[in-house]
Design a protein around this motif. Structure first.
Motif, PDB file in Angstrom:
ATOM      1  N   ILE A  17       0.869  -1.169   0.000  1.00  0.00           N
ATOM      2  CA  ILE A  17       0.000   0.000   0.000  1.00  0.00           C
ATOM      3  C   ILE A  17       0.906   1.218   0.000  1.00  0.00           C
ATOM      4  O   ILE A  17       1.768   1.366   0.875  1.00  0.00           O
ATOM      5  CB  ILE A  17      -0.944   0.007   1.216  1.00  0.00           C
ATOM      6  CG1 ILE A  17      -1.890  -1.196   1.126  1.00  0.00           C
ATOM      7  CG2 ILE A  17      -1.705   1.323   1.289  1.00  0.00           C
ATOM      8  CD1 ILE A  17      -2.827  -1.336   2.290  1.00  0.00           C
ATOM      9  N   TYR A  19       1.054   5.180   0.252  1.00  0.00           N
ATOM     10  CA  TYR A  19       0.269   6.285   0.809  1.00  0.00           C
ATOM     11  C   TYR A  19       1.025   7.580   0.524  1.00  0.00           C
ATOM     12  O   TYR A  19       2.142   7.767   0.997  1.00  0.00           O
ATOM     13  CB  TYR A  19       0.098   6.071   2.308  1.00  0.00           C
ATOM     14  CG  TYR A  19      -0.620   7.171   3.042  1.00  0.00           C
ATOM     15  CD1 TYR A  19      -2.002   7.218   3.075  1.00  0.00           C
ATOM     16  CD2 TYR A  19       0.090   8.155   3.712  1.00  0.00           C
ATOM     17  CE1 TYR A  19      -2.665   8.213   3.763  1.00  0.00           C
ATOM     18  CE2 TYR A  19      -0.564   9.162   4.401  1.00  0.00           C
ATOM     19  CZ  TYR A  19      -1.939   9.197   4.418  1.00  0.00           C
ATOM     20  OH  TYR A  19      -2.593  10.188   5.095  1.00  0.00           O
ATOM     21  N   ASP A  21       0.706  11.701   0.660  1.00  0.00           N
ATOM     22  CA  ASP A  21      -0.059  12.745   1.334  1.00  0.00           C
ATOM     23  C   ASP A  21       0.569  14.103   1.042  1.00  0.00           C
ATOM     24  O   ASP A  21       1.695  14.364   1.446  1.00  0.00           O
ATOM     25  CB  ASP A  21      -0.043  12.446   2.833  1.00  0.00           C
ATOM     26  CG  ASP A  21      -0.686  13.517   3.687  1.00  0.00           C
ATOM     27  OD1 ASP A  21      -1.087  14.559   3.153  1.00  0.00           O
ATOM     28  OD2 ASP A  21      -0.778  13.299   4.895  1.00  0.00           O
ATOM     29  N   THR A 120      -3.806   6.847  -2.287  1.00  0.00           N
ATOM     30  CA  THR A 120      -3.415   5.523  -1.803  1.00  0.00           C
ATOM     31  C   THR A 120      -3.489   4.565  -2.988  1.00  0.00           C
ATOM     32  O   THR A 120      -4.517   4.477  -3.649  1.00  0.00           O
ATOM     33  CB  THR A 120      -4.356   5.048  -0.687  1.00  0.00           C
ATOM     34  OG1 THR A 120      -4.418   6.056   0.324  1.00  0.00           O
ATOM     35  CG2 THR A 120      -3.858   3.758  -0.081  1.00  0.00           C
TER      36      THR A 120
END
Length: 124
Positions: A17, A19, A21, A120
């Motif tokens: 995963i 991620y 941001d 994501t």
């Protein structure tokens, strides 16, 4: 901007995963080879909390150049919207790179108008 990669393993599939941001620093900077290896990506979740549309760009290969290299995959997410994009069976990649922009041109290098975007990606 933060980039985190977590690996998981199950009886059915090993997956990662990713991620990404940019809630605190809107930028169009490319996050290069985010998985560190080749694989397949299966889904992209985008949570656009900003007041403007955002475009998530993904490029397969090494050494993409912002403003010159056209993304291979692009997803537009309207302001204050969360969306999921799925590829059943996944899409193969050699080196997965990603960035966010505020323009719809696949070569766009304009940073999002405001912060508040979380991306994501699920890959194997």
């Amino acid at each position: 901007m933060a980039l985190k990669v977590s690996g998981f393993s199950s009886a059915a599939l090993d997956y990662k995963i990713i991620y990404f941001d940019n809630q605190n620093t809107p930028t169009a900077a490319i996050q290069e080879n985010v998985t560190g290896t080749s694989g397949r990506w299966y889904s992209v979740d985008v949570d656009n909390k900003s007041g403007s549309a955002v475009y998530v760009r993904m490029y397969d290969g090494f050494g993409p150049v912002l403003g010159t290299s056209a993304s291979h995959w692009g997803f537009m997410v309207p302001a204050t919207t969360a969306q999921r994009f799925e590829i059943p069976g996944g899409a193969p990649f050699t080196a997965l790179n990603l960035w966010t922009t505020s323009g719809d041109d696949p070569k766009d290098n304009t940073a999002p108008a405001s912060n508040g975007v979380i991306v994501t990606v699920v890959s194997s």
